[in-house]
Design an enzyme around this catalytic site. Structure first.
Site, PDB file in Angstrom:
ATOM      1  N   LEU A  39     -17.582  15.631  70.156  1.00 55.59           N
ATOM      2  CA  LEU A  39     -17.739  14.213  70.199  1.00 55.59           C
ATOM      3  C   LEU A  39     -17.139  13.701  68.819  1.00 55.59           C
ATOM      4  O   LEU A  39     -17.142  14.396  67.892  1.00 55.59           O
ATOM      5  CB  LEU A  39     -19.127  13.867  70.074  1.00 55.59           C
ATOM      6  CG  LEU A  39     -19.592  12.389  69.874  1.00 55.59           C
ATOM      7  CD1 LEU A  39     -20.805  12.053  70.626  1.00 55.59           C
ATOM      8  CD2 LEU A  39     -19.850  12.032  68.280  1.00 55.59           C
ATOM      9  N   ASP A  42     -17.212   8.017  63.799  1.00 54.27           N
ATOM     10  CA  ASP A  42     -16.697   7.119  62.870  1.00 54.27           C
ATOM     11  C   ASP A  42     -15.456   7.796  61.965  1.00 54.27           C
ATOM     12  O   ASP A  42     -15.405   8.776  61.562  1.00 54.27           O
ATOM     13  CB  ASP A  42     -17.681   6.912  61.554  1.00 54.27           C
ATOM     14  CG  ASP A  42     -18.890   6.270  62.191  1.00 54.27           C
ATOM     15  OD1 ASP A  42     -19.198   6.114  63.131  1.00 54.27           O
ATOM     16  OD2 ASP A  42     -19.848   6.220  61.174  1.00 54.27           O
ATOM     17  N   TYR A 101     -22.218  13.192  56.979  1.00 55.95           N
ATOM     18  CA  TYR A 101     -21.959  11.954  57.558  1.00 55.95           C
ATOM     19  C   TYR A 101     -21.037  10.992  56.879  1.00 55.95           C
ATOM     20  O   TYR A 101     -20.293  11.687  55.964  1.00 55.95           O
ATOM     21  CB  TYR A 101     -23.398  11.102  57.647  1.00 55.95           C
ATOM     22  CG  TYR A 101     -24.220  11.484  58.700  1.00 55.95           C
ATOM     23  CD1 TYR A 101     -24.125  12.729  59.382  1.00 55.95           C
ATOM     24  CD2 TYR A 101     -25.672  10.693  58.917  1.00 55.95           C
ATOM     25  CE1 TYR A 101     -25.036  12.941  60.349  1.00 55.95           C
ATOM     26  CE2 TYR A 101     -26.312  10.679  59.928  1.00 55.95           C
ATOM     27  CZ  TYR A 101     -26.187  12.119  60.745  1.00 55.95           C
ATOM     28  OH  TYR A 101     -27.014  12.391  61.676  1.00 55.95           O
ATOM     29  N   ASP A 161     -22.881   5.969  54.124  1.00 58.44           N
ATOM     30  CA  ASP A 161     -21.554   5.544  54.369  1.00 58.44           C
ATOM     31  C   ASP A 161     -20.880   5.040  52.948  1.00 58.44           C
ATOM     32  O   ASP A 161     -20.464   3.815  53.240  1.00 58.44           O
ATOM     33  CB  ASP A 161     -21.509   4.561  55.517  1.00 58.44           C
ATOM     34  CG  ASP A 161     -22.269   4.841  56.823  1.00 58.44           C
ATOM     35  OD1 ASP A 161     -22.373   6.226  56.975  1.00 58.44           O
ATOM     36  OD2 ASP A 161     -22.687   3.920  57.571  1.00 58.44           O
ATOM     37  N   GLU A 219     -24.252  -0.668  58.596  1.00 58.54           N
ATOM     38  CA  GLU A 219     -23.612   0.696  58.605  1.00 58.54           C
ATOM     39  C   GLU A 219     -22.241   0.392  57.990  1.00 58.54           C
ATOM     40  O   GLU A 219     -21.637  -0.677  58.092  1.00 58.54           O
ATOM     41  CB  GLU A 219     -23.488   1.239  59.800  1.00 58.54           C
ATOM     42  CG  GLU A 219     -24.903   1.963  60.172  1.00 58.54           C
ATOM     43  CD  GLU A 219     -24.855   2.989  61.296  1.00 58.54           C
ATOM     44  OE1 GLU A 219     -25.637   4.212  61.032  1.00 58.54           O
ATOM     45  OE2 GLU A 219     -24.366   2.845  62.376  1.00 58.54           O
TER      46      GLU A 219
END
Length: 484
Positions: A39, A42, A101, A161, A219
């Site tokens: 997968l 972002d 992340y 983020d 986000e």
């Protein structure tokens, strides 16, 4: 073998094990960025550094679901041909054990400083998050410096983020956040040295300004100057649909205003969606050596029937949009395909001047699975005009309703679903079709629609129809294959 080495080895084994399955998928694209397996989501750390564009991305190599993400990595000198690089970050340390992340990158002292969120969960699922720093001398390998910011008071652990930029003699960072009273917000930090950061409060959202009480989480924020104005892009979660607006599970959009770096204030206008289609989220921008503001986005949306995609059976999921150049016209962000994408064109293309009179026509030279289609000099006397692509997507403009609609056949249940927006007049269309994706740029990028779709692999037909008299000039190019 270290934990980092072990994770990299396992990821390489996953790529090798499933390579033949992945590339056998009839819905694998030709010129859009995809994961080698597993997968993709972002875009991260988008930067042009020493003449090379680097785009990192959230990557789960072991399955087509979410989990402890890596930073995958592509590089390019021209925004068209991309090289798959080694993994940039693997979730090997205590402060990131449940995922490296999303984040951003900045050049400092001829090095890349990458900021990202370290995700940590305990056995009960309680979350901790840390804003972390990793530094690279070569753009390929990164030395992790660890956390530089912990969650300040007033926010939940949904705090992630980081996007960093330099302005004047200081550095600034925006972070997507959720306040303790469960409101979406953008947190602001400043620094003199990129390692010690001061929390300057909420920049937007929470209880402040025109986007107060605007969903429960923001986000992927990105604040930048564009055409002498300041643009804040972010992806709010928890918005209720309003007519044609906010139809996806989560949204991505922007506000325009003026950021004051001395008072840490941001006076801005109303929220506007960036893309009107089905699949567009977590956009990130950079400014390149030519002074252009360029955007990539993830061509999907979280929690939106991901496992129903046909590509899951072939061990991969999701893609990036094409790179887009941003400008502001009439207080609106305009998106155009990066001009370098013209290098994808094979030959001089074909041109056809068409006239319709309440009919549907097929132009044999205007078809294909991987094409760029340009329609200009569009004249619609009244009624509607449509383009049907591979029997699975339909773009319609109603002159009476001043309404543009993108319909596609749902990959979940096969029914037709739609996304729409108002449009005073249809002047031009630029459409990129790539096996199982479509990106539509309307009226020189004033509106865009992005979507995945999954037609019969044997169908490459494109038809044009109208309810009354209509004419246009169609230009079509076949486009090269640069990914596999």
């Amino acid at each position: 073998m270290t934990r980092d080495e072990q994770l990299r080895k396992e990821a390489a084994e996953a790529v090798s094990e499933h390579k033949n399955t992945v590339v056998s998928d009839p819905y694998r694209l030709h010129y859009h960025m995809m994961p080698p397996v597993g997968l993709l989501n972002d875009p991260n750390g988008f930067i042009q550094w020493k003449g090379t564009y680097h785009l990192f991305y959230q990557w789960m190599p072991f399955k087509t679901g979410h989990g402890a993400k890596f930073w995958g990595h592509y590089s390019s000198t021209d925004l068209v041909h991309w090289k798959e690089e080694e993994i940039a970050l693997a979730p090997s340390e205590w402060f990131e054990k449940n995922g490296c992340y999303s984040g951003s990158a900045i050049e400092h002292k001829e090095r890349i400083y990458a900021f990202y969120t370290g995700n940590v969960k305990d056995e009960e699922g309680n979350r901790e998050s840390y804003q972390c720093l990793a530094v690279s001398d070569d753009g390929l390998t990164f030395e992790k410096k660890g956390p530089v910011i912990e969650v300040p008071k007033g926010y939940t652990a949904h705090f992630r983020d980081p996007k960093v930029w330099e302005q004047g003699d200081r550095y600034y960072m925006v972070v997507g956040a959720q306040t303790e009273d469960l409101k979406g917000a953008v947190a602001l930090f400043s620094s003199d040295n990129l390692t010690e950061w001061t929390h300057e409060g909420i920049l937007a959202g929470g209880d402040k300004g025109r986007i107060k009480d605007f969903g429960y989480m923001f986000e992927c924020p990105d604040l930048f100057s564009l055409d002498e104005q300041d643009v804040l892009i972010f992806s709010p979660q928890g918005l209720e649909a309003e007519g044609m607006k906010y139809q996806n599970v989560y949204q991505a959009g922007y506000v325009i205003g003026k950021f004051d770096p001395e008072t840490f204030s941001f006076d801005h206008g109303e929220f506007e969606e960036l893309d009107r289609g089905f699949d567009f989220y977590a956009p990130q921008t950079t400014v390149d050596a030519k002074g252009r503001r360029i955007l990539f986005a993830w061509m999907s949306v979280p929690d939106q029937d991901e496992q129903a995609h046909p590509t899951v059976d072939y061990k991969w999921l999701h893609i990036m949009t094409l790179p887009r150049e941003l400008t502001i016209v009439d207080h609106k962000v305009i998106q155009k395909p990066a001009r370098e994408l013209e290098e994808l064109r094979e030959g001089s293309g074909v041109i056809h001047q068409a006239q319709l009179n309440g009919e549907t026509i097929f132009l044999p030279e205007i078809n294909g699975k991987t094409i760029e289609l340009m329609l200009e000099e569009i004249v619609i006397e009244k009624g509607w005009f449509e383009i049907n692509i591979h029997g699975a997507a339909r773009l319609v403009y109603s002159s009476e309703q001043q309404l543009v609609t993108l319909e596609r056949k749902s990959y979940v249940d096969g029914t037709m679903e739609r996304r729409q927006c108002q449009l005073n007049d249809l002047e031009s269309l630029q459409v990129f079709v790539d096996i199982s994706s479509i990106e539509v740029f309307i009226n020189e990028g004033r509106e865009t629609f992005s979507a995945r779709f999954f037609p019969d692999p044997k169908n490459s037909e494109i038809t044009f129809g109208s309810s009354h008299k209509c004419s246009f000039v169609a230009k079509k190019w076949d486009l090269k294959k640069v990914f596999s």
